[in-house]
Scaffold this motif. Structure first.
Motif, short mmCIF file in Angstrom:
data_model
loop_
_atom_site.label_atom_id
_atom_site.label_comp_id
_atom_site.label_asym_id
_atom_site.label_seq_id
_atom_site.Cartn_x
_atom_site.Cartn_y
_atom_site.Cartn_z
N GLU A 211 56.43 5.61 56.03
CA GLU A 211 57.50 5.51 55.04
C GLU A 211 58.84 5.85 55.67
OE1 GLU A 211 58.89 7.45 50.74
OE2 GLU A 211 57.30 8.39 51.93
N THR A 212 59.86 5.04 55.37
CA THR A 212 61.22 5.30 55.83
C THR A 212 62.00 6.03 54.74
OG1 THR A 212 61.24 3.30 57.19
CG2 THR A 212 63.37 4.27 56.64
N LEU A 213 62.65 7.13 55.11
CA LEU A 213 63.58 7.81 54.22
C LEU A 213 64.97 7.54 54.79
CD1 LEU A 213 60.79 9.55 54.21
CD2 LEU A 213 62.14 11.11 52.81
N PRO A 214 65.70 6.55 54.24
CA PRO A 214 66.96 6.10 54.84
C PRO A 214 67.92 7.24 55.14
CG PRO A 214 66.33 4.66 53.04
CD PRO A 214 65.38 5.83 53.00
N GLY A 215 68.41 7.25 56.39
CA GLY A 215 69.36 8.27 56.82
C GLY A 215 68.76 9.62 57.11
N ILE A 216 67.45 9.79 56.86
CA ILE A 216 66.82 11.10 57.05
C ILE A 216 65.74 11.04 58.12
CG2 ILE A 216 65.47 12.92 55.93
CD1 ILE A 216 66.83 12.13 53.30
N GLY A 217 64.72 10.20 57.93
CA GLY A 217 63.64 10.16 58.91
C GLY A 217 62.45 9.36 58.41
#
Length: 226
Positions: A211-217
């Motif tokens: 899973e991508t957490l945009p701007g976080i990781g």
């Protein structure tokens, strides 16, 4: 019975969390200040910490950093602070997850289950959602298929498998895979994640594993994650 330490100074939040967690069979401990939280973790009693950042004596970020000086106990931050910078700062400081208030009880319970069942990298193998990693043989299979990975692709997958369901920030992954001198070169990481997804045959728009957490990781999606 797993013990959950609730670190919050709001009586309504404490009552709400206590009722919700006790109904699921968890034992509860409460700390209403940062100093009290650090002391309770130091005793080695709780299995998971639910940490609010807005405490009366210490900022929650400081509490987290103090805990990480002597313990790797899972810490889930519960906070009204919803800025990306706050999330990244907490995760870089060692938080295992970050949940913005208000939140749903089922989601929080799922995140707690993930932390309680996380598989350490010291284990000989890892199994999750059809993905198998055999660390000694450096062998990866997914849905019965052998997956051939480059050194960096394999390193990325191993990093994410250390704590399935927990967020690893871009900075953490960059430092682990390329070293501190490349901690800001996040475009390398995006390319590497895309290559790993392609090897696994995963659709980036509907991920079942990464899973991508945009701007976080990024995080490896666990069996118990919604």
């Amino acid at each position: 019975m797993s013990k959950i330490l609730i670190v919050d100074d709001e009586s309504q939040i404490i009552k709400f969390l206590s009722i919700s967690l006790k109904s699921q069979g968890y034992d509860i401990a409460i700390a209403q200040t940062g100093q009290e939280a650090i002391a309770q973790v130091g005793l080695g009693n709780p299995d998971v910490v639910l940490l609010d950042l807005g405490l009366p004596d210490l900022d929650g970020q400081h509490v987290l950093q103090s805990i990480r000086e002597f313990s790797q106990i899972p810490v889930i931050v519960l906070s009204v602070r919803n800025q990306e910078s706050d999330k990244v700062k907490a995760l870089d400081a060692g938080a295992n997850d970050y949940v913005v208030k208000p939140f749903s009880v089922p989601e929080l319970l799922a995140r707690i289950r993930i932390q309680l069942r996380s598989t350490p990298i010291s284990a000989s193998s890892f199994e999750c959602k059809g993905l198998s990693i055999h660390y000694a043989q450096r062998r990866v299979t997914y849905l019965g298929r052998d997956i051939r990975l480059s050194k960096k692709e394999y390193a990325l997958l191993c990093c994410l498998s250390e704590n399935p369901g927990s967020v690893m920030t871009q900075s953490q992954l960059m430092q682990r895979i390329w070293g501190k001198s490349h901690s800001d070169d996040t475009h390398y990481l995006r390319i590497l994640v895309a290559r790993l997804r392609a090897r696994l045959g995963e659709d980036a728009n509907q991920p079942s594993l990464i899973e991508t957490l945009p701007g976080i990781g990024y995080r490896l999606i666990s069996d118990y994650f919604f």
